[in-house]
Scaffold this motif. Sequence first.
Motif, short mmCIF file in Angstrom:
data_model
loop_
_atom_site.label_atom_id
_atom_site.label_comp_id
_atom_site.label_asym_id
_atom_site.label_seq_id
_atom_site.Cartn_x
_atom_site.Cartn_y
_atom_site.Cartn_z
N ARG A 1 -3.74 3.54 -3.75
CA ARG A 1 -4.13 4.37 -4.90
C ARG A 1 -3.09 5.46 -5.15
NH1 ARG A 1 -9.65 4.03 -6.31
NH2 ARG A 1 -10.03 1.80 -6.50
N GLY B 1 -4.43 0.32 -9.12
CA GLY B 1 -5.82 0.42 -9.52
C GLY B 1 -6.49 -0.93 -9.52
N CYS C 1 -9.39 -1.88 -2.30
CA CYS C 1 -9.28 -0.91 -3.41
C CYS C 1 -9.48 -1.55 -4.78
CB CYS C 1 -7.95 -0.17 -3.34
SG CYS C 1 -6.52 -1.10 -3.91
#
Length: 739
Positions: free
Chosen positions: A275, A280, A305
């Motif tokens: 991140r 993303g 993530c």
Amino acid sequence: MQCPSCHHDLAVNDHAGSLCCADASGLWHCSACGQTHRGFAFAYGLCPSCNVKLRQLDTRRDGTPEAAAIEGVRLAFEIELGGRAFYQRAAADSTDPVLRALFSRFAVMEGEHMETLSRRFHVEPPAPSPALRLQAAALFAGIEHRPQDPDNLFRIALGLEQRAMRFFSERASLAGEGSATQRLYLDLADEERAHAELLADAHARWSAGASGRLGTDPHAAAPRPGDQAAHTMNAAALLLDGQDARRTALVCHGGESLDYGELRARVARTASCWRAHGVGPGDRVAIKLPDGPDWVVAFLGTIWCGAIAVGVNPRAPVADWQYILDEAGFRLILAETLDDTPSPWRERVLLQGDWRDALPRCTALPAQTMDEDSPALWCHSSGTSGKPKAVVHAHRFARQIEQVSREGLGLVAGDRLFASSKLFFSYPQTNSLFAGLKLGATVILDPQWPTAASVAATVAAQRPTVLFSVPSLYRNLLHAGHAPAIAAAGVRLCVSAGEALPASLRSAWLQQSGLGIVNGYGASETLVLVMIDRGDGDGFAPSPGVDIQPLSEVAPGAPTRLLIRAPTLALGYLDRPQAQSEHFRDGAFCPADLFAIEYQVNAGPPQVDLHPSGGGGRAAAASGPHPMGWRFAGREDSLVKIHGRWVNLVELEERLSLRAPGIAEAAAVCVPDADGVDAVAFFFVAGDPTTVEAALRAAAEAMPPYQRPRWLHVVDALPRTPTGKLLRRKLQELHLALD
């Protein structure tokens, strides 16, 4: 069916007399840098090194109708290559996520066009153009290039699409009325027109400040009505949930180990690190490392993530790595070195050492909740029939990833699993790593490239209970005399997959080691081994939770393709619409491999239930002939017609190898003779080629003429993919060079 000129697989709608670009000139010279380049087409016809117009060296066919037609195809490729290079570069350089998604999607569209052209005209997909300058695209589009701003990028893109539309419309008017070629050009012109309209609409919405959903990932999950929570998850978290934190999860040859508690903590911190580097949900991250705990932590941290993890062969040839880079558009690349990654991707490389140093300072990130149908990972097919395809898998793969291992292979938490193949290959990734973690087992990793000696050494040092390997490696272990030591080290189960397991190899392994080999059949598209052959003579049976059906009704013993339904089935391919429609049908995967159902003959007509309710069972007979299971019958490209009779090249290889015991490995291919008539060429590896060749000739003389090899070639090794699969097309090329 294959093209008689170049042996590419023909598209379904191809017909006699279709243009084939197999003999088109591929040599080009650049007057600016002096380099000579080989390839069918280059973006806008420019030198890939310095962006100066190339000059064709071989013009012997100029002036013929075929040359004019081939030149039209070449120009089409130049346009599509240039358009894709522009979109890829624009996406890579963009800091705006909406524009990045938009241009990435248009790069995919251009790739789809090139796939259509490749199949229609039997051309290997041309090499990408990483050094293409935006100025070149702007010049082709008729736009004065100015600093890179969104408005200017939109104008260049619109100019590219409009010029491509005019080109395809003009080529359609020159083609034969109603011909397949005319229809193709008209379809491409219509698609370019639609692209231009999409771009114009996107530009208008961008100017108005509304991005909409244009440019999103084609595999992204659609919004679900109703209860969202019931369909959300994170695959990495699911693989690691519920395990004893003190149990050893990973052991690496060389001493490093991680328990489940530390593995989970490192994965969560890696997600935080990603991140911090701008990754993303939905972004793609390449893991280009040797096998080891770092590989596993980085890969699972990517999924944790919400990004898409892509394992990459750290030894990938430069051309293959460039192909993957241009296709993927990675947001981040974790690698040992910058040296083999060109710009603009070089700026996205995070070195392994820097990541290790930063990891202790990162705080743990909670697992990103994702829709179960959102992409979690890509794995690349082995590329036996061309460029590797990126297979897209969703987070839901983790729900039942261990079922086949637990119920079909009998794996338990106390097992120690070792796969000789590398983790970028879906076979070890799934059956050793993912299933092993879900079961709470210990997964053994080895950063070395596998050889018989290295695998034997790892087995001796780490004492796995289950060995996953491929036939070529089992053969090498056998010939090197390591088979008895494998059993002595505590291996209780040997599993083979990746290619056909010869009966002679299986028998010899049992004799020397005392261990049978469980033969599995799986694919990157299914992840798990969807069929298992235990060596009991009954052939392949569907794995637990898997349903197998024939694609078409055929006579008992006749080969057919299969429809395979499994809970781990992929979403599909990236940027391969034709391959998608060919291999993903009605919620099932339809591989090119052929299988035949075998029967024990009894009185009465066959009444066979091949599709037991719930799936996962053997084909069962109500009465009449009893089905024994599925038998591998080769791939569609290994079932060839010689002298009007069908010949199964896989069976021919096994039969001849049994009659010439000195053969280490062998492969047969179909190639044309001097008159264009198909015949069989047989390649073999042997310690004493003279003796083996004499035995082969004697064995061949006893065969029917249509099965008899016309040529025998001794080679040092058979060409294989990095995952060990045979490359028959390379043998066809080698035969043409030798003959």
